[in-house]
Enzyme design. Structure first.
Site, PDB file in Angstrom:
ATOM      1  N   ARG A 126       4.462   3.244   2.984  1.00 17.45           N
ATOM      2  CA  ARG A 126       5.172   2.090   3.558  1.00 17.45           C
ATOM      3  C   ARG A 126       6.694   2.218   3.395  1.00 17.45           C
ATOM      4  O   ARG A 126       7.442   1.610   4.134  1.00 17.45           O
ATOM      5  CB  ARG A 126       4.712   0.789   2.891  1.00 17.45           C
ATOM      6  CG  ARG A 126       3.211   0.544   2.864  1.00 17.45           C
ATOM      7  CD  ARG A 126       2.599   0.526   4.236  1.00 17.45           C
ATOM      8  NE  ARG A 126       1.226   0.047   4.184  1.00 17.45           N
ATOM      9  CZ  ARG A 126       0.279   0.374   5.048  1.00 17.45           C
ATOM     10  NH1 ARG A 126       0.556   1.186   6.051  1.00 17.45           N
ATOM     11  NH2 ARG A 126      -0.951  -0.114   4.931  1.00 17.45           N
TER      12      ARG A 126
ATOM     13  N   ASP B 125       0.871  -1.179   0.000  1.00 16.76           N
ATOM     14  CA  ASP B 125       0.000   0.000   0.000  1.00 16.76           C
ATOM     15  C   ASP B 125       0.906   1.226   0.000  1.00 16.76           C
ATOM     16  O   ASP B 125       1.327   1.690   1.063  1.00 16.76           O
ATOM     17  CB  ASP B 125      -0.874   0.050   1.253  1.00 16.76           C
ATOM     18  CG  ASP B 125      -1.852  -1.106   1.348  1.00 16.76           C
ATOM     19  OD1 ASP B 125      -2.904  -1.047   0.711  1.00 16.76           O
ATOM     20  OD2 ASP B 125      -1.561  -2.066   2.097  1.00 16.76           O
TER      21      ASP B 125
ATOM     22  N   LYS C  93      -9.492   1.198  -4.856  1.00 15.84           N
ATOM     23  CA  LYS C  93     -10.139   0.869  -3.592  1.00 15.84           C
ATOM     24  C   LYS C  93     -10.872   2.108  -3.050  1.00 15.84           C
ATOM     25  O   LYS C  93     -10.585   3.218  -3.457  1.00 15.84           O
ATOM     26  CB  LYS C  93      -9.106   0.347  -2.586  1.00 15.84           C
ATOM     27  CG  LYS C  93      -7.992   1.321  -2.222  1.00 15.84           C
ATOM     28  CD  LYS C  93      -6.925   0.641  -1.376  1.00 15.84           C
ATOM     29  CE  LYS C  93      -5.911   1.644  -0.871  1.00 15.84           C
ATOM     30  NZ  LYS C  93      -4.795   1.012  -0.154  1.00 15.84           N
TER      31      LYS C  93
ATOM     32  N   HIS D  11     -10.943  -0.568  10.326  1.00 16.69           N
ATOM     33  CA  HIS D  11      -9.907  -1.344  11.009  1.00 16.69           C
ATOM     34  C   HIS D  11     -10.354  -1.700  12.429  1.00 16.69           C
ATOM     35  O   HIS D  11      -9.908  -2.690  13.001  1.00 16.69           O
ATOM     36  CB  HIS D  11      -8.592  -0.552  11.103  1.00 16.69           C
ATOM     37  CG  HIS D  11      -7.948  -0.305   9.783  1.00 16.69           C
ATOM     38  ND1 HIS D  11      -8.254   0.785   9.002  1.00 16.69           N
ATOM     39  CD2 HIS D  11      -6.998  -1.006   9.112  1.00 16.69           C
ATOM     40  CE1 HIS D  11      -7.532   0.750   7.894  1.00 16.69           C
ATOM     41  NE2 HIS D  11      -6.762  -0.331   7.939  1.00 16.69           N
TER      42      HIS D  11
ATOM     43  N   ASP E 151     -10.552  -6.529   1.206  1.00 13.54           N
ATOM     44  CA  ASP E 151      -9.656  -5.787   2.085  1.00 13.54           C
ATOM     45  C   ASP E 151      -9.166  -6.777   3.140  1.00 13.54           C
ATOM     46  O   ASP E 151      -9.646  -7.924   3.220  1.00 13.54           O
ATOM     47  CB  ASP E 151     -10.385  -4.601   2.720  1.00 13.54           C
ATOM     48  CG  ASP E 151      -9.440  -3.502   3.191  1.00 13.54           C
ATOM     49  OD1 ASP E 151      -8.219  -3.757   3.281  1.00 13.54           O
ATOM     50  OD2 ASP E 151      -9.910  -2.388   3.477  1.00 13.54           O
TER      51      ASP E 151
END
Length: 310
Positions: free
Chosen positions: A72, A64, A170, A183, A252
């Site tokens: 990242r 990602d 996404k 999350h 996801d």
């Protein structure tokens, strides 16, 4: 070689013995990398090389790398790529300049990913920005205006594809309105299909992109019980028919708290609902194995699509 319909996370900078055994026995479709897996350029290349020695050169290596708060790659080593909304703000003043800058930015991202051996980027975000929503999307969205999101997302995909990095759009069919972070909990959106047309329009405009990732969102007017990732109704009627997406559908991360039940059931429900490939990202091999068994072997039609892409 058999392939399981799953992309997994690993725990550290190099493969553990248990992870090597898992990759050898279960042969997942690929691996997704996080900050916990990225120290420097040589280390990342060595890690990816060790993964490909087991799974093959055409193995999917995902990341990602959106820019902004979803970076990242360590900015001490790699450039600090801006958040998507920077380009959206520019587009309000000068759309053509914003399109050029977006293309160049994502082309640069593609260049750095390609140099490391990464071939899939879970970006760009096509969700709309909403002021009263959770900030889990926030600056990751290009704009609150669908026309701007569409124009800039097209350029982002083109930029990545310059270096043969597969973009994964996404979070289909739209995460922007969610008032909760998926999350941590399951967001619910209580709007009718006709009230969501603008949200869906960005994905409809880019439905030709070969890969997309689901939103862990409950659209209670579209499916009273199930979130998108587990809803055959939403995947079939909204994502496949209304939006017209015919490509490869990734879930996801099924480790997110929006989903409930065992990892086996989370994976199995997603596959049965119409997801093609499961993401299991927590890096815990015991949990990953349960998800792998739930996902099962990769559908051969999906395998053929992947071969055509890569």
């Amino acid at each position: 070689m058999k392939r399981y319909a799953i992309i997994i996370g690993i725990s550290k900078y190099s493969l553990s013995e248990d992870e090597k055994k898992y990759l050898t026995y279960y042969t997942p479709l690929g691996v997704i990398l996080f900050k916990r897996n990225i120290l420097n350029k040589k280390q990342v290349r060595d890690l990816i090389s060790s993964i490909k020695k087991i799974l093959g050169e055409k193995t999917l290596i995902l990341i990602d790398q959106e820019g902004g708060k979803v970076n990242r790659l360590d900015t001490k080593i790699w450039p600090e790529f801006p958040a998507a909304n920077i380009f959206g703000k520019l587009a309000e003043k000068n759309l053509e300049k914003a399109k050029i800058n977006t293309f160049e930015n994502y082309k640069d991202i593609g260049k750095y990913l390609s140099e490391l051996g990464i071939n899939v980027n879970c970006a760009p975000v096509l969700d709309l920005f909403f002021r009263n929503a959770s900030n889990v999307i926030g600056s990751r969205a290009f704009s609150s205006k669908s026309r701007i999101v569409i124009e800039l997302a097209k350029q982002a995909c083109k930029g990545l594809l310059c270096y043969k990095i597969l973009p994964v759009i996404k979070h289909i069919p739209g995460h922007g309105r969610a008032k909760l972070d998926s999350h941590l909990a399951l967001p619910e959106i209580k709007l009718k299909n006709t009230e969501l047309e603008d949200d869906f329009s960005t994905f409809k405009a880019l439905n030709y992109i070969p890969a997309a990732m689901t939103a862990h969102i409950k659209f209670s007017k579209l499916d009273k019980k199930l979130p998108v990732t587990h809803s055959s109704e939403i995947i079939s009627e909204v994502i496949r028919k209304q939006i017209g997406f015919t490509g490869i559908l990734f879930s996801d991360d099924i480790c997110m708290k929006a989903l409930k039940g065992s990892y086996f059931l989370r994976a199995n429900k997603a596959i049965n609902a119409g997801c093609d490939i499961i993401l299991h990202c927590d890096g815990n091999i015991t949990n990953t194995t349960k998800s792998t068994l739930g996902a099962g072997l990769l559908n051969q039609n999906i395998y053929k699509k992947l071969k055509n892409i890569f």
